[in-house]
Write a protein that holds these residues in place. Structure first.
Motif, mmCIF file in Angstrom:
data_model
loop_
_atom_site.group_PDB
_atom_site.id
_atom_site.type_symbol
_atom_site.label_atom_id
_atom_site.label_comp_id
_atom_site.label_asym_id
_atom_site.label_seq_id
_atom_site.Cartn_x
_atom_site.Cartn_y
_atom_site.Cartn_z
ATOM 1 N N ARG A 15 4.089 42.812 71.584
ATOM 2 C CA ARG A 15 3.179 42.655 72.705
ATOM 3 C C ARG A 15 3.743 43.268 73.963
ATOM 4 O O ARG A 15 4.891 43.056 74.313
ATOM 5 C CB ARG A 15 2.985 41.172 72.988
ATOM 6 N N THR A 16 2.897 43.969 74.626
ATOM 7 C CA THR A 16 3.333 44.552 75.877
ATOM 8 C C THR A 16 2.937 43.642 77.029
ATOM 9 O O THR A 16 2.038 42.833 76.909
ATOM 10 C CB THR A 16 2.673 45.923 76.081
ATOM 11 N N LEU A 17 3.637 43.791 78.111
ATOM 12 C CA LEU A 17 3.263 43.067 79.310
ATOM 13 C C LEU A 17 1.969 43.659 79.846
ATOM 14 O O LEU A 17 1.811 44.874 79.898
ATOM 15 C CB LEU A 17 4.351 43.222 80.371
ATOM 16 N N ILE A 18 1.078 42.797 80.207
ATOM 17 C CA ILE A 18 -0.176 43.260 80.794
ATOM 18 C C ILE A 18 0.093 43.789 82.202
ATOM 19 O O ILE A 18 0.940 43.255 82.922
ATOM 20 C CB ILE A 18 -1.185 42.093 80.839
ATOM 21 N N ASN A 19 -0.613 44.836 82.549
ATOM 22 C CA ASN A 19 -0.513 45.349 83.918
ATOM 23 C C ASN A 19 -1.500 44.592 84.811
ATOM 24 O O ASN A 19 -2.682 44.925 84.887
ATOM 25 C CB ASN A 19 -0.811 46.849 83.933
ATOM 26 N N PHE A 20 -0.993 43.581 85.479
ATOM 27 C CA PHE A 20 -1.864 42.718 86.290
ATOM 28 C C PHE A 20 -2.359 43.408 87.556
ATOM 29 O O PHE A 20 -3.255 42.908 88.226
ATOM 30 C CB PHE A 20 -1.143 41.404 86.605
ATOM 31 N N GLU A 56 8.476 35.892 84.978
ATOM 32 C CA GLU A 56 8.309 34.776 84.043
ATOM 33 C C GLU A 56 6.814 34.457 83.876
ATOM 34 O O GLU A 56 6.322 34.245 82.762
ATOM 35 C CB GLU A 56 9.064 33.557 84.587
ATOM 36 N N LEU A 57 6.094 34.478 84.983
ATOM 37 C CA LEU A 57 4.650 34.219 84.948
ATOM 38 C C LEU A 57 3.917 35.326 84.190
ATOM 39 O O LEU A 57 3.029 35.052 83.372
ATOM 40 C CB LEU A 57 4.113 34.101 86.378
ATOM 41 N N ARG A 58 4.302 36.578 84.426
ATOM 42 C CA ARG A 58 3.653 37.710 83.742
ATOM 43 C C ARG A 58 3.829 37.628 82.231
ATOM 44 O O ARG A 58 2.904 37.901 81.472
ATOM 45 C CB ARG A 58 4.219 39.050 84.247
ATOM 46 N N VAL A 59 5.031 37.236 81.802
ATOM 47 C CA VAL A 59 5.300 37.106 80.365
ATOM 48 C C VAL A 59 4.409 36.021 79.771
ATOM 49 O O VAL A 59 3.767 36.204 78.735
ATOM 50 C CB VAL A 59 6.798 36.802 80.107
ATOM 51 N N LYS A 60 4.361 34.874 80.441
ATOM 52 C CA LYS A 60 3.552 33.754 79.970
ATOM 53 C C LYS A 60 2.080 34.159 79.828
ATOM 54 O O LYS A 60 1.446 33.958 78.801
ATOM 55 C CB LYS A 60 3.714 32.595 80.959
ATOM 56 N N LEU A 61 1.544 34.768 80.864
ATOM 57 C CA LEU A 61 0.121 35.126 80.859
ATOM 58 C C LEU A 61 -0.183 36.252 79.871
ATOM 59 O O LEU A 61 -1.253 36.274 79.262
ATOM 60 C CB LEU A 61 -0.342 35.532 82.268
ATOM 61 N N SER A 62 0.761 37.168 79.702
ATOM 62 C CA SER A 62 0.555 38.255 78.737
ATOM 63 C C SER A 62 0.428 37.690 77.336
ATOM 64 O O SER A 62 -0.333 38.198 76.511
ATOM 65 C CB SER A 62 1.716 39.256 78.805
ATOM 66 N N GLY A 63 1.174 36.620 77.048
ATOM 67 C CA GLY A 63 1.052 35.951 75.753
ATOM 68 C C GLY A 63 -0.311 35.302 75.592
ATOM 69 O O GLY A 63 -0.935 35.387 74.531
#
Ligand SMILES: Nc1nc2c(ncn2[C@@H]2O[C@H](COP(=O)(O)OP(=O)(O)O)[C@@H](O)[C@H]2O)c(=O)[nH]1
Ligand SMILES: [Mg+2]
Length: 206
Positions: A7-12, A194-201
């Protein structure tokens, strides 16, 4: 389909305002994946959303809290949305309006199929207010994943912030829904990754 570990990190930063709704029927079509941001007014919700998306004004920050009474949707892609739930707990909001707000919140939370998780913001100096406990208990009762941001962590020295984090971690140990907590500061930009990782999941398919 991507493997979970690929999974890639989403580009928020792609987040764009989509629409506002004052009730469930006005919400966008219930498809894809959605993450909702909740918090008492002034908890730092708009600041957290702006920090996450790298936008200075995506979700308006305000020093006069309680103004926004609408559910605001931001799209990252046609399948992924961030949802800014209305603030709550501002003393000057009339009781009747609070009830209305609670009703629409409950409708949204209980009926939205695409809702993958809730981010609950609490000012690190004033955690676990009535509203916070309500959201935590609701999430627990329907096994909705919950991620708590202890916001404005810069307002405390590191040791005190860490202590607040540990204390909350021991409290949430008694909840059985997936629940996590982290320190966050929009001012110092701490906890953003940390938040980006959580939300990307949450926002991507298994
Ligand atoms: N020191 C500090 N202040 C913050 C932080 N995040 C928000 N604030 C301040 O807290 C107030 C409320 O923030 P806002 O994001 O509008 O809260 P909201 O009502 O939950 O959307 C504003 O005055 C912000 O400048 C932070 O990380 N550190
Ligand atoms: Mg706000």
């Amino acid at each position: 389909m991507t493997e979970p570990n690929q999974r890639t990190l989403i580009n928020f930063q792609k987040a764009q305002f989509l629409t506002s709704a004052s009730n469930l029927s006005q919400c966008p079509e219930d498809i894809g994946y959605e993450v909702a941001f909740a918090g008492r007014s002034n908890a730092g919700k708009s600041s957290a959303l702006n920090t996450l998306t790298g936008s200075k004004k995506l979700a308006r920050t305000s020093k006069t809290p309680g103004r926004t009474q609408l559910i605001n949707f931001f799209s990252i892609s046609d399948q992924q949305r961030l949802v800014d739930l209305p603030g709550y707990g501002y003393a000057k909001v009339p009781e009747e309006m609070k009830k209305q707000w609670q009703y629409h919140l409950e409708q949204y939370l209980s009926q939205r199929q695409c809702l993958m998780g809730i981010v609950l913001m609490m000012d690190i100096r004033h955690p676990l207010k009535e509203f916070d406990l309500m959201v935590m208990q609701w999430a627990n009762s329907c096994e909705m994943p919950l991620h708590i941001l202890l916001t404005k962590a810069d307002k405390l020295k590191y040791g005190a912030a860490k202590q607040a984090l540990n204390k909350l971690q021991s409290i949430i140990g008694s909840y059985h829904n997936p629940i996590s907590v982290q320190l966050f500061s929009a001012l110092k930009k701490t906890g953003v990754d940390e938040l980006r990782v959580k939300l990307s999941g949450w926002l991507q398919e298994d």
